[in-house]
Design a protein around this motif. Structure first.
Motif, PDB file in Angstrom:
ATOM      1  N   UNK A 134       0.815  -1.221   0.000  1.00 39.41           N
ATOM      2  CA  UNK A 134       0.000   0.000   0.000  1.00 39.41           C
ATOM      3  C   UNK A 134       0.846   1.268   0.000  1.00 39.41           C
ATOM      4  N   UNK A 135       2.079   1.173   0.490  1.00 42.91           N
ATOM      5  CA  UNK A 135       2.912   2.383   0.432  1.00 42.91           C
ATOM      6  C   UNK A 135       3.808   2.375  -0.809  1.00 42.91           C
ATOM      7  N   UNK A 136       3.748   1.322  -1.606  1.00 40.05           N
ATOM      8  CA  UNK A 136       4.397   1.424  -2.907  1.00 40.05           C
ATOM      9  C   UNK A 136       5.542   0.468  -3.200  1.00 40.05           C
ATOM     10  N   UNK A 137       5.708  -0.627  -2.420  1.00 40.29           N
ATOM     11  CA  UNK A 137       6.752  -1.582  -2.832  1.00 40.29           C
ATOM     12  C   UNK A 137       6.255  -2.280  -4.098  1.00 40.29           C
ATOM     13  N   UNK A 138       7.228  -2.709  -4.922  1.00 42.07           N
ATOM     14  CA  UNK A 138       6.846  -3.263  -6.216  1.00 42.07           C
ATOM     15  C   UNK A 138       6.394  -4.709  -6.112  1.00 42.07           C
ATOM     16  N   UNK A 139       6.931  -5.397  -5.121  1.00 43.68           N
ATOM     17  CA  UNK A 139       6.643  -6.815  -5.028  1.00 43.68           C
ATOM     18  C   UNK A 139       6.711  -7.210  -3.559  1.00 43.68           C
ATOM     19  N   UNK A 140       5.847  -8.131  -3.144  1.00 44.36           N
ATOM     20  CA  UNK A 140       5.885  -8.604  -1.765  1.00 44.36           C
ATOM     21  C   UNK A 140       5.884 -10.126  -1.776  1.00 44.36           C
ATOM     22  N   UNK A 141       6.814 -10.702  -1.027  1.00 42.25           N
ATOM     23  CA  UNK A 141       6.936 -12.161  -1.015  1.00 42.25           C
ATOM     24  C   UNK A 141       6.898 -12.657   0.430  1.00 42.25           C
ATOM     25  N   UNK A 142       5.969 -13.564   0.677  1.00 43.69           N
ATOM     26  CA  UNK A 142       5.867 -14.160   2.005  1.00 43.69           C
ATOM     27  C   UNK A 142       6.576 -15.512   1.980  1.00 43.69           C
ATOM     28  N   UNK A 143       7.550 -15.666   2.882  1.00 48.05           N
ATOM     29  CA  UNK A 143       8.283 -16.928   2.957  1.00 48.05           C
ATOM     30  C   UNK A 143       7.597 -17.759   4.033  1.00 48.05           C
ATOM     31  N   UNK A 144       6.806 -18.694   3.597  1.00 49.92           N
ATOM     32  CA  UNK A 144       5.946 -19.369   4.556  1.00 49.92           C
ATOM     33  C   UNK A 144       5.896 -20.864   4.269  1.00 49.92           C
ATOM     34  N   UNK A 145       6.230 -21.614   5.295  1.00 50.12           N
ATOM     35  CA  UNK A 145       6.226 -23.071   5.177  1.00 50.12           C
ATOM     36  C   UNK A 145       6.223 -23.604   6.601  1.00 50.12           C
ATOM     37  N   UNK A 146       5.498 -24.694   6.812  1.00 55.49           N
ATOM     38  CA  UNK A 146       5.523 -25.286   8.165  1.00 55.49           C
ATOM     39  C   UNK A 146       6.959 -25.595   8.576  1.00 55.49           C
ATOM     40  N   UNK A 147       7.766 -25.959   7.576  1.00 52.34           N
ATOM     41  CA  UNK A 147       9.163 -26.322   7.869  1.00 52.34           C
ATOM     42  C   UNK A 147       9.987 -25.143   8.378  1.00 52.34           C
ATOM     43  N   UNK A 148       9.497 -23.888   8.106  1.00 53.50           N
ATOM     44  CA  UNK A 148      10.238 -22.716   8.596  1.00 53.50           C
ATOM     45  C   UNK A 148       9.906 -22.408  10.061  1.00 53.50           C
ATOM     46  N   UNK A 149       8.846 -23.034  10.600  1.00 56.22           N
ATOM     47  CA  UNK A 149       8.331 -22.683  11.917  1.00 56.22           C
ATOM     48  C   UNK A 149       9.297 -22.999  13.039  1.00 56.22           C
ATOM     49  N   UNK A 150       9.191 -22.225  14.118  1.00 53.41           N
ATOM     50  CA  UNK A 150      10.020 -22.458  15.299  1.00 53.41           C
ATOM     51  C   UNK A 150      11.462 -22.048  15.125  1.00 53.41           C
ATOM     52  N   UNK A 151      11.716 -21.209  14.107  1.00 49.19           N
ATOM     53  CA  UNK A 151      13.104 -20.844  13.801  1.00 49.19           C
ATOM     54  C   UNK A 151      13.679 -19.855  14.808  1.00 49.19           C
ATOM     55  N   UNK A 152      14.964 -20.014  15.126  1.00 47.81           N
ATOM     56  CA  UNK A 152      15.676 -18.978  15.881  1.00 47.81           C
ATOM     57  C   UNK A 152      16.317 -18.025  14.870  1.00 47.81           C
ATOM     58  N   UNK A 153      17.210 -17.165  15.330  1.00 48.83           N
ATOM     59  CA  UNK A 153      17.743 -16.145  14.426  1.00 48.83           C
ATOM     60  C   UNK A 153      18.604 -16.739  13.331  1.00 48.83           C
ATOM     61  N   UNK A 154      19.292 -17.841  13.656  1.00 48.74           N
ATOM     62  CA  UNK A 154      20.168 -18.467  12.661  1.00 48.74           C
ATOM     63  C   UNK A 154      19.326 -19.060  11.526  1.00 48.74           C
ATOM     64  N   UNK A 155      18.332 -19.852  11.905  1.00 49.75           N
ATOM     65  CA  UNK A 155      17.494 -20.503  10.897  1.00 49.75           C
ATOM     66  C   UNK A 155      16.735 -19.460  10.091  1.00 49.75           C
ATOM     67  N   UNK A 156      16.322 -18.377  10.758  1.00 48.48           N
ATOM     68  CA  UNK A 156      15.617 -17.309  10.058  1.00 48.48           C
ATOM     69  C   UNK A 156      16.534 -16.659   9.018  1.00 48.48           C
TER      70      UNK A 156
END
Lengths: 665, 270
Positions: free
Chosen positions: B75-97
């Motif tokens: 809404x403020x004007x970025x050209x593209x938005x990507x959501x990185x979403x997977x059950x396998x990504x869940x519970x991540x700490x900073x390293x995994x993120x």
């Protein structure tokens, strides 16, 4: 007397053509405005025209208004005389003498009388402008002693003098069979009796031509001057908004549209007609709290700048090309500082004799700034985000909405159990001072056996500030959410304790197809007292001398003036003390129109202006009916370090009378 | 050249409470917001777009409902938005993120050269300030943390000069692009969306990339890829407070008293 046809006819036709062209140009500029239906309820509109245009109701309400009414009525009556005059110059057989004799004589008498009255009124107006003009007549673009003003007054005076000169000379020549019905002209004839007889004919010609030339010049000066109002003021009264003054029109949010007004052609046509209807009387200026406290806003200047901007534009094949930006600096543009200074108190609109709508223009420009440019005072960023994210101005957790009633038993609204919804509002839910008012009101409702409930954590903000600040997009969403919530819950009757919630639910939401019975708590308490449902334990005396302040959104915007006064009379046994500016002349606390959420950097403080006025009446209690007023005046009293006076809401004043009972607040 | 802005959806901490029994956040009914520091990163990315015409892509790792936050970025004007979403990504700490975000940025780089990655200095829920640097390290980008002013960007010579806000001092540094910046609030004032942009953004799509797209080793992501975990969350007991002086009758004296107390307990940075 008949002028030379070959000179007069071309002159008259050229004048009429030029006049028509000037008017055409101006009205085609008005037509560049956006369409807006101003023809609904024509009967009511005609009545308004009779009352306000012909009856001059608002004009005569102020000093020297009668003076104007005389000139106006002289103008209307003399239209007949001048019509005859212009036509008879071409066709000498055209004469009012064809009318029944008594009617003709009556008209001649009227012409003489109103001409004399108008002459006196014009002289008085000139003297006023020269020697005792009120401050509000002057502004950056107009002075009470302007050349324009004296050209207009002078032209009118010359027309009257030429009329008497012409008819005096005719009577002196023995050509006035109806002299008996023209006492002033007859008097002129007596004066002219000293003129040698052979000079009377040339004198008649002189006065005739003087009258004709002044009339034609004046007519052609009209469209180029503020005196254009004699053409537009009556239509302006007809096309006046029938809506409540603060209820702006809805916007359709579709892709590819523009929102608000960033150029004059994005205003409605009536906004543009307003510019040509303004006579620069300065009454809006004198009523405006922004002007009174030295802010960069002057409602009259806004109207003027819109007109100048429009006149500087060009029409190319019906397409409007703006000459300069509408929002900006310099004559013909409205500054952003001016736009943000408005409290939307509506005093300007209530003061305008010809129903110019200053405030809606400001809101439309705010809409442009917020919605198209995302440009607004930085304090508002938090407000906008809090409203959108948490549905309250402070951004407090919505779950805290029920914290005010920790010590009271309050039921959630249920359609089959509760008659009324108490719409607590954001201030009533979160503001620590206003929470006392909510408790007082709840106590009163319980003591009266009213069946009521609240929405609690489900309650949402009404969106008033967003709408007045021009954030129509977010307001639109909030309004739709609320309308759905009210409909789903089966809510039909609402009590509010805030004039802003009151007006938004009652008037603004009507645009969303929601018809509710909304009652402000001052009205509701009044009805409880009148019906005997609310019985106090004792007469309220402990609050001493009570002065009353009319909140803009309750009074001017919704005409609720008497209920809080009746309540005070009923519970104290005496009428409240009136402040100098009261009822429709009441003066804003400074917080309306979203100003509550902005800093007041420029000029002096509006709340102090009002508090000083209130303190002049030496009250022990200043009674308000609005959370904004409560905050602003409490702050004002602190600033002035005045501890003689306290500010209380009307509900708290009433709850005082319930004190010794089981429930205490 | 591409600017990537990393945004995290976080619970609105002004409303977060900790369940005293389970020691976890009480999330029921708590609204989510964009991490406030990230909104400044987003604003700076949009300024890069306004100034240099760089395309802006917003990415976020989170559950499907994090789409709402990315929608605000659109809404403020970025050209593209990507959501990185997977059950396998869940519970991540900073390293995994960091692993997931770095991989996504690398993938974006395959299509268009990434010049800048912007992150908030930290999130208000985790407060580690590690993910931004983690991305820089994994992708071998210049690492510029705590930026409070972008002095200049030289796209020709691929250089950036920024001011870093450190304790009691500022530091102006220059680094080659691509660079990863973490930003502080003083950097800018985030913009408010215009209505035309909002309306346009409503028709845009938030893309979703799961691990089938990123193809990361499952042992490097999510709970499995996280060497740290939260063993307990608790609110520290607050020491008993006291009311100092009387601010109403003697504001100056009370301020002085308060300052003296704070200074004597070494609670104010001098």
């Amino acid at each position: 007397m008949t002028p030379n046809f070959n000179i007069y006819a071309p002159l008259l036709i050229a004048s009429l053509l030029l006049f028509s062209w000037s008017c055409y140009r101006r009205f085609s500029l008005v037509a560049v405005g956006k369409p807006e239906d101003r023809f609904q309820e024509p009967g009511r509109r005609l009545l308004d025209v009779l009352l306000y245009a012909f009856g001059q109701k608002r004009v005569i309400a102020r000093q020297f208004g009668l003076n104007h009414a005389i000139i106006f009525w002289a103008f209307v009556i003399l239209l007949i005389a001048n019509g005859e005059f212009l036509l008879a110059g071409l066709f000498p057989e055209v004469s009012l003498a064809v009318l029944p004799e008594s009617l003709h004589h009556l008209l001649l008498l009227a012409f003489d009388a109103v001409s004399l009255l108008a002459l006196a009124a014009v002289a008085l107006a000139a003297i006023r402008r020269l020697f005792f003009a009120p401050d509000y007549m002057a502004t950056s673009y107009a002075s009470p002693r302007s050349l324009e003003a004296f050209l207009i007054l002078g032209s009118i005076a010359l027309l009257m003098l030429a009329y008497f000169g012409l008819h005096g000379a005719l009577i002196a020549m023995g050509k006035g069979p109806a002299a008996a019905y023209m006492p002033v002209s007859a008097l002129a004839a007596k004066i002219l009796a000293a003129v040698p007889a052979e000079n009377l004919q040339p004198l008649t010609s002189f006065f005739w031509w003087l009258h004709a030339i002044v009339l034609l010049l004046f007519m052609n000066y009209l469209p180029h001057s503020k005196h254009m109002h004699i053409l537009t003021a009556i239509p302006n009264c007809f096309f006046a908004s029938l809506e409540k003054p603060n209820t702006a029109s809805r916007e359709e949010f579709a892709r590819g549209e523009t929102f608000g007004a960033g150029s004059v052609d994005q205003l409605a046509w009536k906004d543009l007609l307003d510019g040509f209807s303004c006579t620069e009387c300065g009454r809006c200026q004198s009523a405006c709290p922004a002007v009174a406290t030295g802010k960069p806003l002057n409602p009259r200047q806004v109207v003027h700048d819109i007109k100048i901007n429009l006149l500087k534009g060009r029409l190319d094949q019906e397409k409007f090309q703006a000459g300069q930006p509408l929002i900006g600096d310099g004559e013909g543009s409205v500054s952003e500082d001016a736009i943000w200074s408005c409290t939307t108190c509506g005093a300007c609109m209530a003061a305008c004799p010809v129903f110019i709508e200053q405030m809606p223009k400001i809101v439309k420009m705010r809409r442009h700034l917020v919605q198209m440019k995302a440009r607004f005072p930085e304090e508002l960023l938090n407000l906008f985000e809090n409203m959108e994210g948490r549905s309250n101005p402070w951004g407090i957790a919505p779950t805290d909405r029920t914290k005010w009633y920790s010590t009271l038993e309050v039921k959630p609204f249920a359609a089959n159990e509760s008659e009324y919804l108490l719409y607590v509002g954001c201030a009533g839910s979160f503001d620590s001072r206003q929470k006392h008012v909510t408790v007082a009101l709840a106590t009163i409702l319980n003591a009266s056996g009213v069946s009521w409930g609240i929405l609690g954590k489900e309650e949402l903000c009404c969106g008033d500030s967003l709408r007045r600040l021009g954030n129509e997009f977010v307001f639109d969403r909030m309004a739709k959410q609320n309308v759905k919530l009210f409909k789903d819950k089966g809510i039909t009757k609402i009590i509010t304790q805030c004039p802003h919630c009151f007006t938004t639910l009652k008037n603004d939401y009507r645009q969303y197809g929601l018809e509710l019975e909304v009652t402000h708590h001052s009205e509701f308490i009044d009805s409880l007292l009148t019906s005997g449902k609310l019985k106090l334990n004792h007469q309220v005396t402990e609050l001493g001398r009570i002065a009353i302040h009319d909140s803009c959104y309750l009074g001017r915007h919704n005409d609720v003036y008497e209920p809080p006064r009746q309540v005070i009379r009923a519970i104290t046994g005496s009428a409240p003390v009136e402040l100098e500016r009261n009822h429709q002349n009441s003066f804003c606390c400074g917080a309306g129109g979203g100003r509550m959420w902005m800093e007041e950097h420029q000029g002096s403080r509006i709340n102090l202006n009002r508090i000083e006025e209130a303190l002049a009446t030496k009250p022990d209690t200043l009674c308000v009916s609005c959370p904004y007023c409560l905050t602003m005046f409490t702050d004002g009293l602190k600033d002035l370090q005045s501890d003689q006076t306290q500010v209380k809401d009307i509900a708290e004043v009433v709850a005082e009378g319930l004190r010794p009972a089981a429930v205490s607040i | 050249m591409l600017t990537v802005v990393c945004i995290k959806q976080v619970p609105d901490t002004t409303q977060v409470q900790i369940d005293p029994v389970t020691n976890t956040l009480v999330r029921e009914g708590i609204p989510f917001i964009a991490n406030p520091y990230d909104t400044h990163a987003l604003e700076e990315a949009l300024r890069m777009k306004d100034k240099f015409g760089m395309r802006v892509v917003a990415i976020s790792m989170g559950p499907p409902n994090a789409e709402a936050t990315l929608r605000k970025a659109l809404a403020v004007g970025v050209d593209e938005a990507i959501l990185l979403s997977d059950r396998a990504f869940g519970g991540a700490d900073t390293l995994a993120t960091s692993n997931v975000l770095s991989a996504a940025i690398k993938k974006l780089h395959e299509i268009e050269e990434v010049g800048l990655v912007l992150c908030g200095k930290q999130t208000i829920d985790g407060d580690t300030a590690q993910v931004g640097p983690g991305i820089a390290t994994r992708n071998r980008y210049s690492q510029l943390t705590l930026v409070d002013r972008v002095e200049s960007v030289d796209l020709l010579h691929k250089k950036i000069r920024v001011r870093r806000k450190l304790e009691g001092r500022h530091e102006v540094v220059e680094a080659p692009l691509p660079a990863m910046l973490t930003v502080v609030r003083e950097l800018n004032r985030p913009r408010y969306p215009t209505v035309p942009l909002r309306l346009e953004s409503e028709e845009l799509e938030v893309k979703v990339w799961n691990n089938e797209v990123l193809k990361l080793d499952v042992n490097s992501i999510g709970l499995k890829g996280s060497p740290t975990w939260v063993s307990r969350i608790f609110s520290p007991q607050r020491e008993k407070g006291e009311i100092v002086g009387d601010g109403l009758s003697d504001p100056k004296g009370t301020s002085r008293l308060l300052l003296e107390k704070l200074l004597s307990k070494d609670l104010l940075p001098v």
